[in-house]
Design an enzyme around this catalytic site. Structure first.
Site, PDB file in Angstrom:
ATOM      1  N   THR A  71       0.846  -1.205   0.000  1.00 15.58           N
ATOM      2  CA  THR A  71       0.000   0.000   0.000  1.00 15.58           C
ATOM      3  C   THR A  71       0.879   1.251   0.000  1.00 15.58           C
ATOM      4  O   THR A  71       0.670   2.176  -0.782  1.00 15.58           O
ATOM      5  CB  THR A  71      -0.928  -0.005   1.241  1.00 15.58           C
ATOM      6  OG1 THR A  71      -1.747  -1.166   1.182  1.00 15.58           O
ATOM      7  CG2 THR A  71      -1.797   1.230   1.299  1.00 15.58           C
ATOM      8  N   ASN A 143      -6.885  -9.896  -6.583  1.00 20.36           N
ATOM      9  CA  ASN A 143      -6.894 -10.545  -5.264  1.00 20.36           C
ATOM     10  C   ASN A 143      -8.199 -11.267  -4.960  1.00 20.36           C
ATOM     11  O   ASN A 143      -8.224 -12.187  -4.158  1.00 20.36           O
ATOM     12  CB  ASN A 143      -6.594  -9.519  -4.162  1.00 20.36           C
ATOM     13  CG  ASN A 143      -7.349  -8.225  -4.343  1.00 20.36           C
ATOM     14  OD1 ASN A 143      -7.173  -7.513  -5.335  1.00 20.36           O
ATOM     15  ND2 ASN A 143      -8.209  -7.923  -3.395  1.00 20.36           N
ATOM     16  N   GLN A 171      -0.260 -10.325  -5.552  1.00 20.75           N
ATOM     17  CA  GLN A 171      -0.895 -11.648  -5.480  1.00 20.75           C
ATOM     18  C   GLN A 171      -0.233 -12.694  -6.372  1.00 20.75           C
ATOM     19  O   GLN A 171      -0.431 -13.889  -6.165  1.00 20.75           O
ATOM     20  CB  GLN A 171      -2.389 -11.546  -5.815  1.00 20.75           C
ATOM     21  CG  GLN A 171      -3.210 -10.842  -4.764  1.00 20.75           C
ATOM     22  CD  GLN A 171      -3.298 -11.608  -3.444  1.00 20.75           C
ATOM     23  OE1 GLN A 171      -2.989 -12.797  -3.354  1.00 20.75           O
ATOM     24  NE2 GLN A 171      -3.717 -10.923  -2.397  1.00 20.75           N
ATOM     25  N   SER A 191       4.549  -7.175  -1.442  1.00 20.99           N
ATOM     26  CA  SER A 191       4.297  -7.242   0.000  1.00 20.99           C
ATOM     27  C   SER A 191       4.860  -8.540   0.573  1.00 20.99           C
ATOM     28  O   SER A 191       4.665  -9.613  -0.015  1.00 20.99           O
ATOM     29  CB  SER A 191       2.783  -7.196   0.209  1.00 20.99           C
ATOM     30  OG  SER A 191       2.479  -7.260   1.568  1.00 20.99           O
ATOM     31  N   THR A 229      13.754   5.088  10.438  1.00 26.55           N
ATOM     32  CA  THR A 229      14.645   3.955  10.754  1.00 26.55           C
ATOM     33  C   THR A 229      14.091   2.689  10.128  1.00 26.55           C
ATOM     34  O   THR A 229      12.895   2.413  10.200  1.00 26.55           O
ATOM     35  CB  THR A 229      14.739   3.782  12.292  1.00 26.55           C
ATOM     36  OG1 THR A 229      15.226   5.013  12.824  1.00 26.55           O
ATOM     37  CG2 THR A 229      15.667   2.646  12.662  1.00 26.55           C
ATOM     38  N   CYS A 317     -18.639  -5.014   4.568  1.00 21.30           N
ATOM     39  CA  CYS A 317     -19.815  -4.686   5.361  1.00 21.30           C
ATOM     40  C   CYS A 317     -19.639  -3.288   5.933  1.00 21.30           C
ATOM     41  O   CYS A 317     -18.718  -3.043   6.691  1.00 21.30           O
ATOM     42  CB  CYS A 317     -19.949  -5.699   6.491  1.00 21.30           C
ATOM     43  SG  CYS A 317     -21.541  -5.636   7.277  1.00 21.30           S
TER      44      CYS A 317
END
Ligand code: PLP
Length: 371
Positions: A71, A143, A171, A191, A229, A317
């Site tokens: 992200t 995904n 993915q 990721s 860092t 939701c």
């Protein structure tokens, strides 16, 4: 109760070798900005990991900028690139889809009903572009549906028009062969936690010679492209995860067989009431995105959860209402199916016994709820 984990597109179980590596680094005060012994050691851990990321993706000609997540990588690029215009597909992950920098014009490329980005629509967008200062971002694999995207072709079309191409490869990594040079991507986001590495670590890959302004400013870490860092242990764990990923890819043959069993059995049980999305589209070997007509996803999820099976919904939701999957809507799927889709995402660790249990639970639920 033994818990069955079928939600590997959300996150994966950390590999024991990764934990060993991280534990080793956590024993030491490692900050690569320091000039002393531990600073040098931190640099070694980070550079070793960088090598592994490059090796995994055939990315020798790319800068690897470590950060907190895919992200962050995508946000860094969208916010910090020179492009005045960004084209994204309708099925991008929220990390790209929601990132709409104020000073840049963002447009969406349509998707066909088979879950694949519409190349004709992309061409129409490209025809209208006169300034080559633009970026196109299309994911390698979706995904939710697992649908593989024609990224090599997209990259070619974008380059013909003088633009730059970003690929969210999150993915695809480890599940199917993936080569950044072959895709000819200018940028990519990755990721660690999707490949049995730690959460909170990701990277932006950038072809050497290209530039991006930092999203996070401060110190001069990562050649001033990402201040703060560095997460040395996390990055070392990421490197270790890359090492085991290459070896694991052949195990996806078996994963594909397990998915085939799962899909054929649920079709036998539920017939026309079940719809498997992108079934005929080239897709990730581990992903099954399936809807049981008029049976909302949350009810199905709760039933699986009660029975010790972790799967997820393709719907979010919000304020008590179930919104259908944005991805399915963009594919033109009607709400009887788009609000009842659940995603089953397998991994090499899953077994036939687990799939058998899933089928049993599906069957019992179907018999109980069918109208
Ligand atoms: N892109 C895709 C396709 C994803 O599936 C995900 C995570 O679900 C991301 C990006 C975001 O990754 P991260 O959790 O590292 O921010």
């Amino acid at each position: 109760m033994q818990i069955i984990y079928f939600d590997n597109n959300a996150t994966t179980k950390i590999a024991p070798q990764v934990l060993v590596k991280m534990n080793e680094t956590y024993q030491m005060p490692l900050n690569n900005s320091a000039v002393h012994y531990f600073g040098r050691l931190a640099t070694k851990f980070i550079e070793d990991a960088r090598k592994e990321v490059r090796k995994l993706l055939n990315a020798q000609n790319y800068e690897v900028i470590f950060g907190s997540s895919a992200t962050e990588a995508t946000n860094t690029l969208f916010q910090g690139c020179n492009a005045k215009k960004i084209l994204i597909s309708q099925i991008e992950h929220a990390s790209a889809y929601s990132c709409r920098p104020h000073e840049k014009e963002v447009s969406e490329i349509k998707v066909l009903d088979n879950g694949v980005v519409d190349l004709e629509d992309l061409k129409l967008h490209l025809e209208k572009i006169s300034d080559p200062n633009f970026l196109v971002s299309v994911m390698f694999a979706n995904n939710e549906t697992g649908a593989l995207q024609p990224v090599e072709e997209i990259s070619k079309l974008v380059h013909q028009k003088g633009g730059l191409f970003h690929c969210d490869i999150v993915q695809g990594v480890g599940k199917v062969p993936l080569d950044l040079e072959k895709i000819n991507a200018d940028f990519a986001s990755i990721s660690a936690h999707k490949i049995n590495g730690p959460q909170g670590v990701g990277a932006l890959l950038m072809r050497k010679g290209l530039d991006v302004k930092p999203l996070i400013v401060g110190g001069k870490q990562e050649k001033s492209k990402r201040a703060g860092t560095m997460n040395t242990a996390g990055i070392a764990g990421f490197g270790e995860a890359c090492k085991i990923t290459t070896a694991k890819i052949s195990e996806y043959e078996n994963v594909k067989k397990l998915r085939a069993l799962l899909e054929s059995e649920i079709k036998k049980i539920s017939g026309d009431n079940v719809k498997i999305f992108c079934e005929e589209t080239p897709r990730l070997p581990n992903t099954c995105f399936v809807a049981l007509k008029n049976c909302d996803a949350q009810t199905q999820l709760i039933n699986f959860d009660i029975n010790g099976i972790c799967v997820s919904a393709g719907s979010a939701c919000s304020s008590g209402t179930v919104a259908g999957s944005r991805i399915l809507k963009s594919m033109g799927v009607d709400s009887a199916f788009s609000t009842s889709a659940i995603r089953i995402s397998l991994a090499p660790e899953n077994t036939k016994e687990e799939v058998d249990k899933f089928i049993k639970v599906w069957s019992e639920f179907y018999e109980r709820t069918k109208k």
